[in-house]
Structures are given as C-alpha cells and as structure tokens.
Design a protein around this motif. Sequence first.
Motif, short mmCIF file in Angstrom:
data_model
loop_
_atom_site.label_atom_id
_atom_site.label_comp_id
_atom_site.label_asym_id
_atom_site.label_seq_id
_atom_site.Cartn_x
_atom_site.Cartn_y
_atom_site.Cartn_z
N UNK A 91 5.25 12.15 -6.31
CA UNK A 91 4.87 10.67 -6.41
C UNK A 91 4.75 9.90 -5.23
N UNK A 92 3.57 9.38 -4.81
CA UNK A 92 3.44 8.72 -3.87
C UNK A 92 4.24 7.35 -3.67
N UNK A 93 4.79 7.01 -2.53
CA UNK A 93 5.32 5.77 -2.49
C UNK A 93 4.66 4.72 -1.75
N UNK A 94 4.85 3.61 -1.86
CA UNK A 94 4.04 2.56 -1.10
C UNK A 94 4.34 2.41 0.23
N UNK A 95 3.69 2.22 1.08
CA UNK A 95 3.77 2.23 2.70
C UNK A 95 3.54 0.65 2.87
N UNK A 96 4.68 0.00 3.62
CA UNK A 96 4.52 -1.42 3.91
C UNK A 96 4.29 -1.46 5.41
N UNK A 97 3.49 -2.60 5.55
CA UNK A 97 3.70 -3.05 7.17
C UNK A 97 3.62 -4.65 7.17
N UNK A 98 3.67 -5.00 8.42
CA UNK A 98 3.63 -6.73 8.57
C UNK A 98 2.27 -6.77 9.51
N UNK A 99 1.46 -7.89 9.30
CA UNK A 99 0.68 -8.14 10.21
C UNK A 99 0.71 -9.82 10.76
#
Lengths: 509, 509
Positions: free
Chosen positions: B1-9
């Motif tokens: 299962x794929x996980x969500x990848x987070x980043x900040x802009x």
Amino acid sequence: MVTQVFEEISPADFFYRNRDIAGFTNPSRAIFASIRELVENSLDAAELAGAPPTIYIRLTYGEGGLESGVYRLRVEDNGVGITSRHIPSAFGQVLFGSKYKLKQARGTFGLGGTMAVLYGQITTHKPALIVSSTGSTKVYKYRIMVDIQRNRPIILERKILINKDQWHGTIVKFSLEGDYFRAMPKILEYLKQTALVNPYANITFVDPKGRLYKFVRATTKMPPLPKETLPHPYGVDVETVKRLMQMTPHRNMRDFMIKHFHRISEKIAYKFLEFAAIPRGKNPKRLGPGEVVKLVQMMKRFEEFRSPSASCLSPLGEELLKAGILKELKPEFIAVCQRKPSTYAGHPFIIETAIAYGGSIPKKTDFVLYRFANRIPLLYDEASDVSFRVIKSMNWRRYKASPDMPIAVLVHICSTKIPYKTVGKEFIADRPEVKREILNGIREAARKLRRYLSKQEHVEKEKRRLSVFSKYLPKIAKFSTELAGKERQPDIQKLLEIVNQVGRKESRK
Amino acid sequence: MVTQVFEEISPADFFYRNRDIAGFTNPSRAIFASIRELVENSLDAAELAGAPPTIYIRLTYGEGGLESGVYRLRVEDNGVGITSRHIPSAFGQVLFGSKYKLKQARGTFGLGGTMAVLYGQITTHKPALIVSSTGSTKVYKYRIMVDIQRNRPIILERKILINKDQWHGTIVKFSLEGDYFRAMPKILEYLKQTALVNPYANITFVDPKGRLYKFVRATTKMPPLPKETLPHPYGVDVETVKRLMQMTPHRNMRDFMIKHFHRISEKIAYKFLEFAAIPRGKNPKRLGPGEVVKLVQMMKRFEEFRSPSASCLSPLGEELLKAGILKELKPEFIAVCQRKPSTYAGHPFIIETAIAYGGSIPKKTDFVLYRFANRIPLLYDEASDVSFRVIKSMNWRRYKASPDMPIAVLVHICSTKIPYKTVGKEFIADRPEVKREILNGIREAARKLRRYLSKQEHVEKEKRRLSVFSKYLPKIAKFSTELAGKERQPDIQKLLEIVNQVGRKESRK
C-alpha cells in the motif's frame, strides 16, 4: 512626514484574512467547501490504498441547536491514513500537503483540509479532532488548533489507541459556523455528481435532520492509479529548471535532460543540446543564469520533443462512466466517448464526454451540463466554463436534438494540471487545445445520439404504421368477406402476428 | 500500500505555482498587473508624504527587441520611500507589506510589488533593481531576487549613494515577459481612469515605441489622509479578539473594550459587559476559550454600539471628482453626489457617484460605467459588479436618459475593507447595504441630469421658436407694409434684439 510601517504575515494569516479566495465566502458556501475538500481528500486517500472508497459524512447541529448556526461535521474514510508525525501539519498548517507533485490529483493547492479546520476554528474557536491509522497496530488521535500567526499546528492532545481490526483511514471532526439549509441543494448535488464520476465509491451522508442519503457503488472496479510524471520541456519555466539543476545528482547535460524530463531519449537529448549550442558533457550546476534562460527558450523552440504521453493519467474509461451515469441519472440512452490524449502547454490531458437522454433525465429549457475535472464535479460559474461555451456554439439540430428534450451532456477532463481559472476550482479556462477536444468529444457522442434518435423515429413510424394495420386489418377482412359474399372471415391472426414480429424486429435494431 | 508523501511549500512558492490568483494569468495580463501594482504603491506612498504624486512609468523592449517578448519596466515616484532595512523584504518576500492595518488603502493583500518582481524573475531570471530614499542624506540601491522556496529576498548587491537634492521616493526597475500590444488598451485605460480619480497626480507613461502619454494634474489639492481605525464590534471574529487579548496591556474588560474598539464610551462599555454577563474588572487574559466565543456572539447581538464613524475614511469629495472628470472626459455636464457614510458588517464606507453627459463622452449602445474603489479603477468583470447590476435595474426613462445618449456613470466606494470578490480586485460583491447606497447615489445624480436635460429641451424649444420668429418676422413686416400701403417697413431690429435677448436668458437658466 509619515514613514511606512511594515509587517510580515503568515500564509495561514493571509488565508484567514482572505478566505473568500479559497471558497469560504459565507456560512452557506463554507459548509459546502468544507465537505468537498474533505471528501476529495478521502477519495484520493482510498485510491492510494487501492480500496474502493467508503466515505461517511455526518453533519449535526452544534450545542446551540438550529438557531446557533453552528454545526459539527464528521468525515470518515477508509483511505491510506496519515503517518502520526504528519497529522498535525496536514490539518494545522497551510501550504503543507501531498499535492505538490506533477500528477493527476483532485486537490491542487494543498489548502483544502486545513482551510476547513481553520474556518471552523475562526468561527467557533473549537479544536479539530483527527483520528488516523495507516493500518499498523496503532491508531493516532489528535486534538489540534491552528496557530494562525505562525502557521503551525497547536497540539492540545495526543492519544495512541490499539488498532484492533487493522483499520486504515482517517476521521476528521470539527465545528463550524454554517448555513446548511441554504447549502443543502449544492451539497446534495455535489455528492450525487461525485458518486456519478466515482461509481466505485460508497458515499453516505446524514444531515442535521437525520435524513440519510446513500450513494451505493455500482462496481468495485477502479481505474488504475494516476502516476507521477516528469515535467515536459514545453511546460517548464526558468525557476523549475533552476531547481532541477540545484538538486540534480547528474553531472552532465545529457543525463540531466534524459533523467529529469519526460520522454527524452539519448538521441533526442543530443539533438536538442546541439540545437541549443550547449555541450553535452557540461555540468548543469555550471550554467550561468543567462544560459539557463537561453536553455528554457530553446526548449520552447525545439520541435522534435515527443508529445507528452498520457500514460500517467487515469481517465474513468467508457465502462465506468456508463455505470456512473446509469446509477445516478437513469437515462434511457447513453453515448460515451473517450478522446485520444492531447496536450496543452506541455501538459497531457484526456477528455471524456457523454450524452444521456430520456428516462429519468428531466426536460428543462436547455440541456443539463455536468462538468468534471480529475473526477471531481464543478458546480459553479457554469456560464464562464469552456464546456458551456462549446455547447452553446454547436448546431444541435443536425443531431436531431433541441433544448426542450431531456438531454444531459457530461464533460470530464483529466490532466496533470487542470487549467482552472480560480483557487475555488469553479470552472475551466478557455484553452484552445482543450476547447477543440471537448468540441470533438461532444460531437462524437452527439452523432451516436442522432443514430439512436433516428432509429427511435423510425421505430415510432413503424409502430404507427403497424397500429394502423392492426386497426384496419380486421375491418378490411370483414368488408372483404362481405363483399365477396363469403361467410367466414379469413384468419388474419397470422398476418397480425407477422406484422407484430416485424414491429419488434425494427425496435431491436 | 502506498503512503502519502507530504511536503511544505512557502507562500512565494504557492503564488509562483498559482500566479493566476493574483492576476498574473498570461503575458498580456501580467504587464497590466505589474504596472497597476507599482502605480498603486506609488500613489499610496506619495499621499503618505503629503505630496501630490508624480509618477514616471517607462516600458522598453528588453535585449531581444520586440520578438523576444521581454520588456523592461521602470516606475519612479516621489513618495515617502522605504527605510533601507525593509527594502529587500518589501519586494523580495511575499506577505510582507504595509497594508495589514485597518485603514482605507489601495493595496489589500501585501502581494502586489513582490508579485510583479516574482513574475519578472520567473520569466526572465533577471534581478530587480530598487532605489529608494526617505529624504535622508542617503539613497539606497539594491539588486535583489526572490528565494522562492524560502520566501526570502536574495541581496545580490547593495549600494549607498549621497542624496544630493533631499529626494524622497522609490524607483523599481525589472524585466518581465509580456505582451504589451495586447495589454496596451487596458493599460492606457487604467492610467486614464487613475488620473481621473486622482486628479492631483501627474502620471507620465512612455511606451516601447517611445510614445508619450501625459496625464497632467488639474489641482494640487488633495483629500485628507485616511486614518487608521479601531475595529468595530460588529466586524470582529473570535481570532481577532483573541489576538487583541493576547497583546493588550489593559488588565480589565472595561479598558479593553474602550481602548481596543471603535467608539465605545465608558457608559456603553458598562452596558455591554452587563449584557454579556462579564465582570467589568475581569482581566481579558483570563477569559477562557468558551468565554471569548460568547463575548463575540454577544457583540453581534448588542444593539447599542454606535455605528462606525467614517472619519477614518478619505473620500474624493465633489470638487476633486468634478475636476478629474472634466480633465479626462471633457463632458458638457457633470452631476456629482457624495452619500452620507454607511456601514456593512462593521465596516464604514462612503459611496460617491457622478454622471457625465455630452461633450467628448462618446455615444455607445449603452452607458459607459466607470468603477472605482479606494481611488483605484476596476477594469474587469464589469457584468459581475454590483454597480453594473444597479444600473441595469434602473428605469432610466424617468430621468430622460436612454442608452444611445452620450452618458457615463461613475461609482466610487471607499472603505476600510472593500468587499472585493477576488484577489485580483476585479469587481465588487453584491452586499445589500452597498447596493442600496450605490442605487441612491446614482438616482441623486440622475435627478440632476434630468433637470439639466429638461432645461436643454426647453432651451431647444425656445431656440426653435425664436428661429421661427427671426425667419418670418421680416416677411411679416414686409407684407404688412405692403398691405397697409405704406412705403417704409417698421424697424424690426429692436424686436429681433428683444427676441434674441429672451433666447439668451432662457439658455442661461
């Protein structure tokens, strides 16, 4: 003389002061915007999990009952969940999200979930409750608020629970000021259209009066996941190329071009670098600012790059589109069309269209238009949308259609970058490539409609003709008998049978 | 299962990716948006300096000439200038600005200048040059770029020069991709309308072809500066009150209410606190979250607060409005009207209207509508604007006006918070209080127009009558003479003189 006084504000503060931009214009619009942002997050999360989405939405009155104008909103899904350390920022920080890759996605601005929580906080000063698990042994529960001035989450409480059933998903619960009864028609329309364009999703909504709205999935079949893609040379600007150069591990322009851009083979990379007069062995980090600008200009002029492939996209497909329309609109006839991939400004896109006729489709003064982008419905500013203009520009009489007939037209665009005109994702801008594909897509579906309508006409004609037969044949038989002076009438039953058989054959064509 | 990848802009990154929101939609619109943001900054700065604004705008081709699509834009003003340490952030950082106070101002979002520089950087990768002085002995010159990912300015160069003439003002110079010839009509219209609504400003524009457009001031008289004001209880939300409580030096609710809110006397403060059941001696910092929410709710319900005063506002005034219209539109007749102050959602506002007729006003298929807010022109989305709807809803025949007549209608709203619908400041939302004032303002001006038109009709009638006299009187004199058998005609000169005198009297009424 007065001097200017300067200060800095955080992005959370900016959106707090200008929440209209994100669609949170008034209590009625805000309830709608909150529900849509959370539902779209949930759909994305469930698709990532590879599971047909199951979403529960519960809206209840807050403490003061109906008069207080305060509601509690709870949205639960069975998506991938959020890892513990990201939960507070995912909902408590603006511009923190998972939607910044170059990929077909529902959300675009990384604002949605946080804007909803922020709006709730501003109007009720209550914290939000987030519960999530990725399917591990633990379930994480956070009570958070947004520190608007610093754009940081404030964690009021954090609990860890045991994940008994290996559940994965996310629950969001918060209070907000709203006007449900004003928003209700839009919310219900939104859920119905979402169910249509995601026919593999179960959506359940319970409103403050306890009324249950259930949108049941018609299939568990799901389209393949959209894939992340590399940028295309036609679609990048100097800033993007500069960033790629800063972070690239590659030390020569040949590898830089091949590895960072979409569909560039060694042959094409060499051709392009020659065209741009840049040595293939040059280190990308050694390009001066002026050279970067020239490189990007050359990229726009070079004509031998391959078109963006649409393999990263995930259109609905004719079968699912039909299933969704049948489920929610119950027409007598459906024509669907999926256009071949096309591109605008270096971004691939696919248009899918459909025309639904008769059955439960209502007759109005004009066709009903349903607009979708990356599998979310667009409900506002129809008259500004490119699809609306296309329909208005067509000569529908050549397709045997007129505005008073029960016809619905559906247009779905999927792309790595939907050409929205506004942050509120209300309507699509008028790009020529997109317009052309929509026009051709609707025409294809309209031709199928025309064939159906012609056949219907023909069948009607036949029926009328045959009913004339059925009516007069017995009489003719009787008169002929009398005229001929016979006693017994000929057996016309067989004739009538043949006539009816012919009628049925015509209908089935 | 794929996980969500987070980043900040960063916010700069956000507006980089979504520059459409701020009006930088395409090269043509971007040139227009850049000019307008800088001109509006300049007008604000000059007014702060108490000096009639003098603004120079120079647009030239970039290095590649016309085909490159790149321009250099230079805007110079005589405003208050920016202190040295703030210059880099004022143009190199998004959400850093001077427009975050509660005051009537042209800019609203603190984006403008930086968005222009950002757009230039994205499209040309060249730095911006800022030169400024507050009138001190030094002039500061900075060459900067925006670090988009960190939302921070990058200072490439900093020079200090001697300020020989005690100059004060700001010069901004940068390159950008644009489409001047497409944007030209809108830019010229913008400058003309800006000159109209700021008739004390000198605006000079030289375009890439070297053509000079000069808008000369009609007066050096300026309206008083707008003043910063305290928020009104009807216009605050929980977040605002919470912040006030966090930073207040006052230790009891009595002082808190009187010092932080608009027009609250001790008497009203006591009445309100009693109504809200909050002890007058309670320390504001000791209110719990629930109590803050209740306090704000009570503020909305308490009916004895005094209406917001409009003394903080700075409308144009009838004299200046007339001067501007005369200068730029050269009509035969002007009617102006300044409405009494009114309020919406706790914000004071004043509507000024005008109707200009005849002279150089062109005849079109409909009236020309000029819209202004806080002394800036609004040029887009006319059909969505509240003023447009008001005009469409009026029965103009009762004012003797019809769409084919050479009539221009002008509406100006000034407020501490203009109810814009979008970030691009294109049009005003449909607030009932605002709509009502605009309607009444236009009606007042229309009544003056009607009086003028009636008089014109009357004068025309008299003229025709008198011309009949002048035509036939000599003949009658001749015939009478012949009939009476006389030789000499009576002297009708005197009669004709009297007739003409009467005619002139009528005209002057």
